[in-house]
Design an enzyme around this catalytic site. Structure first.
Site, short mmCIF file in Angstrom:
data_model
loop_
_atom_site.label_atom_id
_atom_site.label_comp_id
_atom_site.label_asym_id
_atom_site.label_seq_id
_atom_site.Cartn_x
_atom_site.Cartn_y
_atom_site.Cartn_z
N ASN A 1 0.88 -1.17 0.00
CA ASN A 1 0.00 0.00 0.00
C ASN A 1 0.91 1.21 0.00
O ASN A 1 1.46 1.59 1.03
CB ASN A 1 -0.88 -0.05 1.26
CG ASN A 1 -1.87 1.09 1.29
OD1 ASN A 1 -1.84 1.99 0.46
ND2 ASN A 1 -2.77 1.06 2.28
N GLU B 1 -7.86 -5.32 5.04
CA GLU B 1 -7.78 -5.04 3.60
C GLU B 1 -6.61 -5.78 2.96
O GLU B 1 -6.69 -6.23 1.83
CB GLU B 1 -7.61 -3.53 3.38
CG GLU B 1 -8.88 -2.76 3.71
CD GLU B 1 -8.63 -1.30 4.00
OE1 GLU B 1 -8.08 -0.99 5.07
OE2 GLU B 1 -8.97 -0.46 3.15
#
Ligand code: ADP
Length: 398
Positions: free
Chosen positions: A11, A384
């Site tokens: 990320n 996530e």
């Protein structure tokens, strides 16, 4: 296919890279870490491994050297990336525009398209692109998979996705409601259905993702039908430093009469609003401490936050014609019992009753509604990274 397979999930933000090496089948995160303050005088690489935390401080020139340092740290604890069984690198990409709504294998064309979408997400997509480029250099033989934050909301019905502005302008500039945090809303809604022992296609639910960023979604039989974030992640709920909904006329007024530039207004909306704007702190724990100390500004910030939340819960209850479950997730949603209590207070007439003991005690995935509540109220920790790892693994194995 092997149970030793792992996925490196990345990320990549403007000045940080979060990463995890995850076994998609078991859900175990073997290593996780963070490279932060990239480009600043004092950077930091943190690695969590076997219950230990390793840290390295020093200037990190750019994303490339940041990921290299993280890889070196992993090698120093006996897990060099090339020997970690990595079958894919999964990237969290904020904006998929109208084109991308499935996990997508990244080739040069896809990378270029994601880069082009930077016009729609100037704060996020450029950093995501850098993350892909750096990972491709570091692991040239491993497939890179893009997983889009907007994907789950691709199904929004037209009335929920459309802004009521001149349709020609909207068409020309891609102005519509895209929604964000989709990976979390999808993952949490699937877990919530599991907790209830039902299929996602059997139930209607509201998911409240309350972290630094915050959004709510209405999900009918597994399909997202509305969400609070729109063209950008600025719309909707009150957040740490973003205020959510605002009359656009305020921005025109500030531009015309206060002489604020577009950049001034951008900074106001993204960094000087929300809880921070109202109280001077954006962290929910700090806010709660200030409220206990009698700080009136902090109290108002909390009240505005809860008021907006209730407003959307009400809207989605009507949109869905009643729900089976309401689920709280992310930092605030998972931990702040007071927010859960106040967001759903006095809703007995809608079949929503929280059990105070279950709400205040207990950890992890659980039901916090009273037995008498016809709507199940749940807490489900979001993950996530695991969802991205599973999406990436599914794609490369197919
Ligand atoms: P991000 O959007 O950055 O992933 P998180 O989901 O980690 O954010 O949520 C961060 C927020 O959660 C912060 O406002 C933090 O104060 C809040 N939070 C974390 N733990 C607690 C807690 N125990 N009680 C209340 N708020 C908490």
């Amino acid at each position: 296919m092997s149970s030793d397979d792992t996925v490196l999930v990345i990320n990549s933000g403007s000045s940080s890279i979060k990463f995890q090496v995850i076994e998609p089948d078991s859900g175990v995160a073997r290593q996780s870490g963070l490279v932060e303050r990239i480009g600043e005088p004092e950077g930091r690489v943190v690695l969590h491994h076997d219950g230990e935390v390793l840290e390295e401080v020093g200037r990190i020139e750019d994303h490339r050297s940041g990921l290299r340092k993280a890889a070196e740290l992993m090698a120093s604890v006996g897990h060099p990336l090339p020997e970690s069984g990595i079958i894919a690198v999964g990237h969290r990409i904020v904006h998929g525009g109208s084109e991308f709504y499935e996990p997508t294998l990244v080739d040069d064309r896809v990378l270029k398209e994601i880069s082009t979408l930077s016009d729609l997400a100037p704060l996020h997509n450029p950093a995501n692109v850098v993350g892909i480029e750096v990972a491709r250099d570091t692991l040239p033989d491993v497939p890179q998979v893009a997983v889009f934050d907007t994907a789950f909301f691709h199904t929004l019905p037209m009335p929920a996705a459309t802004y009521a502005i001149d349709r020609d302008v909207a068409r020309e500039f891609g102005i519509r409601r895209y929604g964000f945090h989709g990976t979390s809303h999808q993952y949490v809604s699937e877990r919530a259905a599991k907790v209830l022992g039902r299929g996602t296609d059997e139930i209607d639910q509201i998911v409240l993702h309350l972290g630094n960023g915050a959004s709510a979604s209405a999900i009918a039989k597994g399909r997202a039908v509305d969400t609070t974030m729109g063209f950008t992640p600025l719309e909707g709920l009150v957040m740490g430093t973003r205020g959510g909904d605002i009359d656009p006329g305020v921005l025109l007024h500030l531009s015309r009469t206060a002489g604020m530039t577009v950049d001034d207004i951008d900074a106001l909306l993204n960094r000087r609003s929300g809880l921070w704007g109202l109280s001077g702190v954006n962290d929910f724990r700090a806010l709660t401490e200030r409220i206990s100390a009698g700080d009136q500004d902090a109290q108002l910030a909390y009240d505005v936050y809860v008021h907006r939340l209730r407003k959307y819960i009400g809207a989605y209850l009507i949109e869905l014609g009643g729900v089976d479950a309401i689920t709280f997730t992310a930092g605030v949603g998972e931990n702040a019992a007071s927010v859960r209590r106040d967001a759903l207070a006095d809703l007995e007439m809608f079949g929503i009753v929280i059990d105070d003991d279950r709400n205040e005690n207990g950890q992890g995935e659980r039901r916090i509604s009273a037995d008498s509540s016809s709507v199940a109220v749940l807490v489900v920790p979001t993950n996530e990274e695991l969802a991205i790892a599973r999406d990436a693994a599914r794609l490369v194995r197919s």
